[in-house]
Write an enzyme that holds these catalytic residues in place. Structure first.
Site, short mmCIF file in Angstrom:
data_model
loop_
_atom_site.label_atom_id
_atom_site.label_comp_id
_atom_site.label_asym_id
_atom_site.label_seq_id
_atom_site.Cartn_x
_atom_site.Cartn_y
_atom_site.Cartn_z
N SER A 130 -7.53 -7.20 -8.11
CA SER A 130 -6.60 -8.53 -7.80
C SER A 130 -5.82 -9.09 -9.56
CB SER A 130 -7.81 -9.11 -7.67
OG SER A 130 -8.49 -9.15 -8.10
N HIS B 268 0.54 -1.12 0.17
CA HIS B 268 -0.19 0.07 0.24
C HIS B 268 0.83 1.46 0.00
CE1 HIS B 268 -3.01 -2.84 1.34
NE2 HIS B 268 -3.75 -2.43 0.72
N GLU C 247 -15.59 -0.38 -5.72
CA GLU C 247 -15.06 -1.45 -5.10
C GLU C 247 -16.22 -2.10 -5.26
OE1 GLU C 247 -14.21 -5.55 -4.20
OE2 GLU C 247 -12.83 -3.61 -3.50
N ASP D 281 -5.99 -0.62 -7.37
CA ASP D 281 -5.28 -1.58 -6.54
C ASP D 281 -6.26 -2.49 -6.87
OD1 ASP D 281 -5.17 -2.72 -4.06
OD2 ASP D 281 -5.58 -1.42 -2.96
#
Length: 283
Positions: free
Chosen positions: A160, A63, A107, A158
């Site tokens: 996967s 991060h 998200e 950010d």
């Protein structure tokens, strides 16, 4: 109460990386299987669909390296977009900057956020209660498409590894749309996979960003829980990037709060491109 330990493994190209510990939660969301395990060394760790995403032990390698090269080097940073980042770590690093007015975190899987807030509280930290953070349960690709031109100063991807759920976040059309919604001096910052375990994907990301942005730079560092342990982050812009500043008051202030990132670490990390990657990019 009896605590039952078990091994949870990530399998990758004939190898595996496992953690032993107590499974705190294992559930299937609308999109993926989510597991949180408590390990003696790594602490609590998050796995999505069989892939390790983060752990309390090493999450700051990821991060801090994603966020601070971009935010410490750009003057205007009022509006920030995070695509993915449901564990809260990227948002936690962003809220360290008082100049930021708004952070949109997009998200797709609400369960990742809920589980992270409950079982991985340390990762999101104070970000979850920061009034500048706005959470949107949405598809990142669609969010970018419906955003007006020149809106965000910094975009963080950010996400996967490429999968059925995230493939479009690595596409030409997506990067083109990200460029459209960035301000003139804006920066796109993305995790760009491992030059070892995901070499072909890594090279593809770098080549695609060079196609759409005038300037792009890649840094390399360690994320021990990921396959091969080496990872990368790439920063792209239409303006010359000032990612190697040695005398930056903003950076010097921020590094006091970091465990991994500082200017010396960053400057070295931008010089770590393996020669096999250099050759591929120049071929």
């Amino acid at each position: 109460m009896t605590h039952i330990s078990t091994w949870i493994d990530e399998y990758h190209k004939g190898s595996r990386f496992g953690l032993n510990g107590e499974i705190l939660i294992k559930q299937n969301s609308k999109y993926q299987e989510i597991i949180v395990i408590e390990n003696e060394y790594y602490g609590r760790a998050l796995m999505l669909d069989g892939c390790w995403m983060t752990s309390l032990k090493d999450e700051k390698y990821y991060h801090e390296c994603l966020v601070h090269p971009a935010l410490s080097s750009i003057d205007e940073k009022s509006n920030v977009l995070i695509i993915g980042g449901g564990d809260g770590g990227t948002a936690r690093e962003c809220v360290k900057y008082p100049q930021i007015s708004k952070i949109d975190l997009v998200e797709i899987d609400e369960e990742v956020i809920k589980i992270s807030k409950k079982f991985l509280k340390e990762i999101g930290g104070e970000a979850w209660s920061d009034k500048r953070l706005k959470i949107h349960i949405d598809d990142g690709v669609q969010w970018v498409k419906k955003t007006r031109d020149n809106f965000y100063d910094v975009i963080f991807i950010d996400c996967s590894d490429p999968s059925e759920l995230s493939n479009l976040l690595f596409s030409d059309s997506f990067y083109r749309e990200c460029k459209r919604i960035l301000t003139k001096n804006g920066i796109l910052a993305t995790q760009s996979e491992s030059p070892e375990s995901f070499k072909n994907i890594h090279i593809s990301i770098l080549k695609t960003l060079k196609k759409f942005f005038r300037v792009s730079e890649t840094m390399y560092s360690f994320v021990p829980i990921y396959p091969s342990g080496i990872w990368s982050w790439t920063f792209a812009s239409e303006e010359v990037l000032h990612l190697s500043k040695r005398n930056c008051n903003e950076a010097l202030r921020i590094e006091k709060s970091c465990e991994i990132w500082n200017l010396n670490f960053q400057n070295a990390a931008f010089k770590m491109m393996p020669n096999k990657i250099v050759k591929e990019l120049n071929s």
